[in-house]
Design a protein around this motif. Structure first.
Motif, mmCIF file in Angstrom:
data_model
loop_
_atom_site.group_PDB
_atom_site.id
_atom_site.type_symbol
_atom_site.label_atom_id
_atom_site.label_comp_id
_atom_site.label_asym_id
_atom_site.label_seq_id
_atom_site.Cartn_x
_atom_site.Cartn_y
_atom_site.Cartn_z
ATOM 1 N N PHE A 103 0.940 -1.108 0.078
ATOM 2 C CA PHE A 103 -0.005 0.052 0.077
ATOM 3 C C PHE A 103 1.113 1.170 0.105
ATOM 4 O O PHE A 103 0.771 2.180 -0.886
ATOM 5 N N LEU A 104 2.043 1.246 0.776
ATOM 6 C CA LEU A 104 2.621 2.447 0.864
ATOM 7 C C LEU A 104 3.588 2.658 -0.217
ATOM 8 O O LEU A 104 4.009 3.780 -0.350
ATOM 9 N N SER A 105 4.057 1.631 -0.945
ATOM 10 C CA SER A 105 5.005 1.964 -1.951
ATOM 11 C C SER A 105 4.163 1.724 -3.662
ATOM 12 O O SER A 105 4.572 2.477 -4.497
ATOM 13 N N SER A 106 2.967 1.845 -3.536
ATOM 14 C CA SER A 106 1.796 1.723 -4.513
ATOM 15 C C SER A 106 1.203 2.918 -4.954
ATOM 16 O O SER A 106 0.769 3.387 -5.909
ATOM 17 N N ILE A 107 1.005 3.753 -3.855
ATOM 18 C CA ILE A 107 0.196 4.990 -3.843
ATOM 19 C C ILE A 107 1.073 6.203 -3.916
ATOM 20 O O ILE A 107 2.054 6.418 -3.181
ATOM 21 N N ASP A 108 0.799 6.960 -5.026
ATOM 22 C CA ASP A 108 1.752 8.392 -5.195
ATOM 23 C C ASP A 108 0.955 9.356 -4.524
ATOM 24 O O ASP A 108 0.581 10.579 -5.076
ATOM 25 N N SER A 109 0.768 9.346 -3.201
ATOM 26 C CA SER A 109 0.340 10.402 -2.426
ATOM 27 C C SER A 109 1.379 10.986 -1.508
ATOM 28 O O SER A 109 2.430 10.251 -1.412
ATOM 29 N N ALA A 110 1.265 12.499 -1.042
ATOM 30 C CA ALA A 110 2.289 12.940 -0.195
ATOM 31 C C ALA A 110 2.319 12.202 1.079
ATOM 32 O O ALA A 110 3.684 12.049 1.634
ATOM 33 N N ILE A 111 1.296 11.668 1.704
ATOM 34 C CA ILE A 111 1.618 11.089 3.106
ATOM 35 C C ILE A 111 1.024 9.557 2.927
ATOM 36 O O ILE A 111 -0.315 9.754 2.701
ATOM 37 N N LEU A 112 1.714 8.797 3.459
ATOM 38 C CA LEU A 112 0.977 7.432 3.608
ATOM 39 C C LEU A 112 1.250 6.966 4.968
ATOM 40 O O LEU A 112 2.233 6.996 5.626
ATOM 41 N N LEU A 113 0.001 6.354 5.861
ATOM 42 C CA LEU A 113 0.192 5.952 7.205
ATOM 43 C C LEU A 113 -0.342 4.464 7.145
ATOM 44 O O LEU A 113 -0.883 4.045 6.359
ATOM 45 N N HIS A 114 0.340 3.783 7.945
ATOM 46 C CA HIS A 114 0.090 2.374 8.143
ATOM 47 C C HIS A 114 -0.423 2.403 9.977
ATOM 48 O O HIS A 114 0.413 2.864 10.820
ATOM 49 N N ASN A 115 -1.349 2.044 10.234
ATOM 50 C CA ASN A 115 -2.123 1.861 11.434
ATOM 51 C C ASN A 115 -1.743 3.298 12.345
ATOM 52 O O ASN A 115 -1.419 3.166 13.372
ATOM 53 N N ALA A 116 -2.275 4.538 11.590
ATOM 54 C CA ALA A 116 -2.498 5.657 12.369
ATOM 55 C C ALA A 116 -3.595 6.510 11.469
ATOM 56 O O ALA A 116 -3.707 6.244 10.289
ATOM 57 N N SER A 117 -4.032 7.475 12.236
ATOM 58 C CA SER A 117 -4.895 8.424 11.644
ATOM 59 C C SER A 117 -4.403 9.219 10.567
ATOM 60 O O SER A 117 -3.410 10.068 10.811
ATOM 61 N N THR A 118 -5.254 9.329 9.631
ATOM 62 C CA THR A 118 -5.005 10.391 8.765
ATOM 63 C C THR A 118 -4.968 11.863 9.171
ATOM 64 O O THR A 118 -4.358 12.810 8.749
ATOM 65 N N GLN A 119 -5.512 12.158 10.350
ATOM 66 C CA GLN A 119 -5.375 13.421 10.851
ATOM 67 C C GLN A 119 -4.087 13.841 11.283
ATOM 68 O O GLN A 119 -3.826 15.051 11.964
ATOM 69 N N PHE A 120 -3.044 12.961 11.308
ATOM 70 C CA PHE A 120 -1.688 13.069 11.588
ATOM 71 C C PHE A 120 -0.996 14.054 10.572
ATOM 72 O O PHE A 120 0.122 14.250 10.820
ATOM 73 N N ALA A 121 -1.638 14.131 9.480
ATOM 74 C CA ALA A 121 -1.046 14.900 8.279
ATOM 75 C C ALA A 121 -0.979 16.399 8.729
ATOM 76 O O ALA A 121 -1.754 17.149 8.524
ATOM 77 N N ASP A 122 -0.012 16.849 9.441
ATOM 78 C CA ASP A 122 0.242 18.292 9.953
ATOM 79 C C ASP A 122 1.735 18.247 10.085
ATOM 80 O O ASP A 122 2.404 17.670 10.871
ATOM 81 N N GLY A 123 2.189 19.498 9.959
ATOM 82 C CA GLY A 123 3.698 19.737 10.157
ATOM 83 C C GLY A 123 3.921 19.530 11.526
ATOM 84 O O GLY A 123 5.013 19.083 12.004
ATOM 85 N N GLY A 124 3.059 20.309 12.570
ATOM 86 C CA GLY A 124 3.536 20.240 13.868
ATOM 87 C C GLY A 124 3.353 18.662 14.559
ATOM 88 O O GLY A 124 4.332 18.343 15.083
ATOM 89 N N GLU A 125 2.503 17.749 13.843
ATOM 90 C CA GLU A 125 2.522 16.504 14.234
ATOM 91 C C GLU A 125 3.468 15.635 13.781
ATOM 92 O O GLU A 125 4.341 14.697 14.196
#
Lengths: 427, 427
Positions: free
Chosen positions: A365-387
């Motif tokens: 999943f992490l190597s096949s998808i061309d998105s800026a941020i890919l997470l394994h077993n964590a919330s998408t809401q961590f997409a944040d410079g502070g986090e």
């Protein structure tokens, strides 16, 4: 502060002049040492604290105008400064002062067989243009991050917050002056004329190196469409959570609920849930019930609706929609391959998460998808410079050039090569 | 191969289709492992070797046409392929195969207090557009570098070398096929219509991520002016050598002669010599005599002409001119500050060198000038990806975004963030 419109030729001259002054200031900032930049940031924090009454008064003027024009409550809320909200500004300025200074750091260094030593060294980008809507505190956030990275900045805030931004900007300039840095390092466009934005997007005759838009979709879309200079931005965050066959059920529930419902209006909020057909029987109902308990509307494909009767049918449009609201679209897919296929088709390439205990599935999943941020077993809401530990961000970028994901101080730099020899000539 | 013009609507459709096919190929390439990419590169090398007679025949056809149109001798020389020049192609392909694969490498990795591990991982950029003039071997060089970095490429060679480039391209496609990689990974625009360049500069509906122009100033200027996508390029290399007061005389002579005269037609060739007034008496004559002995014309400011009578007077235009010829402009300056001032005003921000035994002067020069490459005690002619140890380059960039200096395989990549958790949700 100019209250209205000015002639287009005068505006053009004004903006070009701001560009030239920013370029001159950038040369001084590029050579400013860390101590001087930090001294300015601390002095800015103190100046903001001393200016609380002035900032509140300016904000009251902005609010009066906005209310007179019957602006929406959410708009009024974004525009409103309270003592608590103003207190966050010096706190942010001091946090940026505490960040490491990227300028001058050696990113890489190697030696050639002929004895040349090649250092790759971080340098400022130059002049950043920041275009934002009526959130006055962006004035300080953006100004501080640009300064720390040794860049001059031209700020163009929302016209409805002109007085508030102006009062904050005045405090920032006091801080610059007290560290003997040029006041042109942080300039605020002094007109409400929207044509000023157009001038910035043209790059001010080469004076602007990059534009950062901070605001809603329509602002970002206009900037991306019209800019003749590079842009750090994301148009939308159509983020996905994929529940794999090997997902721990409790984790699947808690991460999905957090990814969707912690805050629904941010770009890292999940908009679509994908679930492996293999675990529809065990995982679907607990996850959707938990979402519904939090007040989330469910829109499912046929398979989902057949199992979960409270779900409304999703249309093709749902897979393309960033709700920014308590709504989620849900689809059954065939394993990681099905999830990747859906995401590559519909995603805005911002942030996606997989929940699984299967390391191989996660890696795929992490190597096949061309998105800026890919997470394994964590919330998408961590997409944040502070986090991410970047200590702040000026935005999140979905472009693939230069900066991608959270744009912090380090992403506001360039680099050059400094080569040390002992008289080498090329054969 | 189409020999002439096609209708503009048909051209537009053709180009958009190439873009879509490149995008599809890019998705396959992004997941291709190193072994497969290297297998393709080696097979390409073998296919080129097997195709030498066909490539020579195609080149003869191009040459006949060019001669019939009375093209200049330098143009004919660039266009001409010999067995030796063709032999350099498989050599280059094998060298790219031997380079490390940047894709998938972890650039940075850190852990957050909540246990999230954040990896920053190199990914391909996507689709590269390469626009070049009539140097047929760029077909293979550019194709190979893009492939190694996991990118699809759309090549648009000079129309005068269409047959030669086509023959080389055919061999590259055989190599791709024999490694089971999509032939659309390396496409060559099959029309001589110059409007194809315009279509590429518009980005083919988002299919092209970056454009690399390879050619003279007018090509690069057009690309930089018209492109709606990012461009890796330099418009010119107006490079400076500064002889500091603390310069070793022998080194000053040998480095300056090499920087100017080793090859005068390359972008890293020096065009202006700056010399500290403090060493005019000792250093000027030996350096200028050595340049003259090599056949270099000297154009000096008043001070220089007063000391060195063979020098012609330089005009303001000389400080702005990239001669690409055996001519140098020479100016006396007041120390490092004077040199920095002149360079920041006139340089194309490509490459500059300081010759000095004074470490503080060198440090000041290297940290004060905003150029892609800065050298201390070495020739500006080292401005080259091969000389930097990058194993080849697709060009040199003077922009400050993403790639700067030599653009090698690593600079043709992007990155994303891959975050590993154990069920973390954001508070």
């Amino acid at each position: 502060m100019d209250d209205g419109m000015i002639a287009s030729e005068a505006l053009s001259r004004l903006m070009l002049d701001m560009g030239q002054r920013a370029r001159a200031a950038a040369r001084v900032l590029a050579l400013a040492d860390t101590e001087t930049k930090n001294k300015a940031l601390i002095a800015m924090a103190e100046a903001v604290e001393a200016a609380v009454p002035a900032i509140l008064a300016a904000n009251a003027a902005d609010l009066n105008e906005a209310k007179a024009r019957d602006m929406a409550a959410s708009f009024i809320d974004r525009l409103t400064l309270t003592e608590a909200r103003i207190a966050a500004i010096p706190e942010g300025l001091r946090a940026v002062a505490a960040l490491p200074d990227p300028v001058g750091s050696v990113i890489a260094s190697w030696e050639r067989p002929n004895g040349l030593r090649i250092d790759r060294v971080r340098t400022p980008l130059g002049v950043i243009g920041v275009i934002y809507e009526s959130r006055p505190n962006v004035t300080a956030d953006a100004g501080a991050l640009c300064l720390k990275a040794g860049n001059a900045v031209i700020l163009r805030g929302g016209s409805d917050s002109a007085a508030s931004s102006g009062a904050i900007h005045e405090a920032l300039q006091k801080g610059l002056a007290s560290a003997d840095l040029p006041e042109d390092a942080i300039q605020l466009v002094p007109t409400r004329d929207r044509a000023a934005v157009g001038e910035m997007l043209k790059g001010l005759a080469g004076a602007i190196d990059v534009i950062v838009p901070r605001g809603g979709r329509s602002l970002v879309a206009r900037v991306q469409e019209e800019a003749r200079v590079p842009v750090f931005a994301h148009l939308e965050g159509l983020c996905h959570v994929y529940i794999d066959a090997a997902a721990d059920l409790d984790m699947a529930v808690s991460v999905t609920v957090n990814a969707k419902m912690r805050r629904t209006g941010i770009c890292g909020a999940a908009e679509t849930l994908l679930i492996d057909r293999a675990v529809l029987g065990t995982h679907l109902v607990p996850i959707l019930s938990a979402l519904e308990d939090k007040g989330c509307e469910i829109r499912g494909d046929e398979t989902i609706c057949a199992i979960y009767s409270a779900a409304k049918p999703a249309t093709e449009e749902d897979w393309r929609t960033e709700y920014l609201d308590a709504i989620i679209s849900v689809k059954a897919v065939d394993g990681v391959d099905g999830a990747v296929e859906h995401i590559e088709r519909y995603s805005s390439h911002h942030t996606e998460a997989i929940i699984t205990d299967d390391a191989a599935a996660a890696e795929k999943f992490l190597s096949s998808i061309d998105s800026a941020i890919l997470l394994h077993n964590a919330s998408t809401q961590f997409a944040d410079g502070g986090e991410f530990g970047m200590g702040g961000e000026i935005g999140i970028a979905t472009g693939k050039m230069h900066a991608r994901g959270p744009v912090g101080v380090e992403q506001l730099t360039s680099f050059n090569y400094r080569v040390h020899g002992s008289g080498q000539v090329r054969p």
